[in-house]
Design a protein around this motif. Structure first.
Motif, short mmCIF file in Angstrom:
data_model
loop_
_atom_site.label_atom_id
_atom_site.label_comp_id
_atom_site.label_asym_id
_atom_site.label_seq_id
_atom_site.Cartn_x
_atom_site.Cartn_y
_atom_site.Cartn_z
N ALA A 56 0.83 -1.21 0.00
CA ALA A 56 0.00 0.00 0.00
C ALA A 56 0.87 1.26 0.00
O ALA A 56 0.56 2.24 -0.70
N GLU A 57 1.95 1.24 0.75
CA GLU A 57 2.82 2.41 0.82
C GLU A 57 3.57 2.63 -0.50
O GLU A 57 3.82 3.78 -0.89
N ALA A 61 3.40 6.06 -2.33
CA ALA A 61 4.63 6.77 -2.68
C ALA A 61 4.63 7.18 -4.14
O ALA A 61 5.06 8.29 -4.50
N GLN A 62 4.13 6.31 -5.00
CA GLN A 62 4.08 6.65 -6.42
C GLN A 62 3.11 7.80 -6.67
O GLN A 62 3.39 8.69 -7.49
N LEU A 63 2.00 7.82 -5.94
CA LEU A 63 1.05 8.92 -6.09
C LEU A 63 1.64 10.24 -5.61
O LEU A 63 1.44 11.29 -6.22
N PRO A 67 6.74 8.08 -10.24
CA PRO A 67 7.32 6.74 -10.44
C PRO A 67 8.73 6.66 -9.88
O PRO A 67 9.48 7.65 -9.87
N ALA A 68 9.11 5.48 -9.41
CA ALA A 68 10.46 5.26 -8.91
C ALA A 68 11.45 5.35 -10.05
O ALA A 68 11.15 5.01 -11.20
N TYR A 151 9.28 7.69 2.82
CA TYR A 151 9.39 7.80 1.36
C TYR A 151 9.03 9.20 0.85
O TYR A 151 9.28 9.51 -0.31
N ALA A 152 8.45 10.05 1.69
CA ALA A 152 8.02 11.38 1.25
C ALA A 152 8.86 12.51 1.84
O ALA A 152 8.69 13.66 1.42
#
Length: 292
Positions: A56-57, A61-63, A67-68, A151-152
């Motif tokens: 879910a994370e 994170a992509q949102l 994209p990674a 991640y943010a």
């Protein structure tokens, strides 16, 4: 002191100890940057739930950040660190904010780790040197304070203990460079910088609600609208985890004697009631989506 960005160096394989909020957040960050992670906790049930949360994370994170830039790293989950410790380029301990528990976990993993493997304790308040006596080689130990969600948030507080060695600090800088994070190295002290400033403020905000001066919503609205706080201190408390916040406040109160850090009754009641914030679905606010 802001450290210079280090080169990516060799391929990173990290061992993360603890599949709670911070352990899964750090794992998510690492996977997005192509780092292979072995995540360790005490039961398969905990690790199964952690895999669900990490998935879910990764979507969140992509949102939030797009994209990674790297192919995703591989995630392995195990109930013992023994099989992975020999291949790890770094160990990140992310268990509960309790000196006794952290010392026990760090002692076990450092005894098994090859010399020179950086052992990183992720802590919001506990001085690194208090944990150094528990490890086999204190020069391999240093601290980080990743913020949630890891991640943010692009910056990481890095704590150099009195016995932390140059090699461990350099290895941590290399890892953070691979993770796309900017380290700020600070001296070892209770609460370091961020928690020393933020946690007493959150405690004060909770005390204002406890005394009936304003609601949690109004406190946060005034802090965001008038003083520029990005989320408000009480939403921040829910994100940190009110139980973790209270643990950190006790560390500060006991070590520096500041009454502002004595957890107020409202925070203590929320901990007793199990209202720990986003991870339990209720804190100062209610949440439909629960992240354990």
């Amino acid at each position: 002191m802001v450290t210079p960005t280090a080169g990516p160096g060799k391929e990173q394989r990290i061992l993360v100890l603890g599949a709670g909020v911070m352990g899964t957040g750090i794992t998510t960050l690492a996977l997005r940057h192509g780092v292979h992670v072995t995540l360790v906790d005490t039961s398969d049930a905990i690790l199964t739930a952690a895999r669900t949360r990490i998935a879910a994370e990764l979507r969140m994170a992509q949102l939030l950040t797009g994209p990674a830039e790297a192919d995703p790293g591989e995630l392995t989950t195990v109930t013992s660190a023994r099989t992975a410790i020999g291949t790890a380029t770094a160990v990140i301990e992310a268990v509960v904010e309790d000196v006794t528990v952290k010392a026990r976990v760090l002692a076990a993993v450092s005894a098994a780790a090859p010399p020179g493997t950086p052992i990183i304790t992720n802590t919001s308040s506990i001085p690194v040197d208090e944990l150094a006596d528990a490890v086999a080689r204190p020069e391999d130990l240093l601290g980080t304070h990743f913020m949630n969600p890891s991640y943010a948030i692009p910056m990481v507080e890095v704590i150099r203990g009195p016995r932390s060695g140059d090699a461990a600090m350099a290895a941590a800088a290399d890892l953070l460079a691979v993770l796309g994070r900017k380290p700020v190295v600070v001296r070892d002290a209770p609460g370091f910088v961020t928690s020393r400033l933020l946690h007493p403020m959150i405690n004060d905000a909770a005390r204002v609600v406890q005394e009936g001066t304003a609601s949690a919503e109004d406190v946060d609205a005034l802090m965001t609208g008038c003083l520029g706080h990005p989320t408000g201190p009480l939403r921040t408390a829910d994100l940190i985890g009110i139980d973790n916040l209270v643990d950190a406040l006790w560390v500060l109160h006991k070590r520096i004697g500041d009454d502002r850090s004595l957890p107020c009754d409202l925070l203590l009641q929320k901990v007793r009631d199990g209202h720990h914030g986003r991870k339990t679905g209720r804190g100062f606010y209610h949440y439909e989506e629960v992240f354990r």
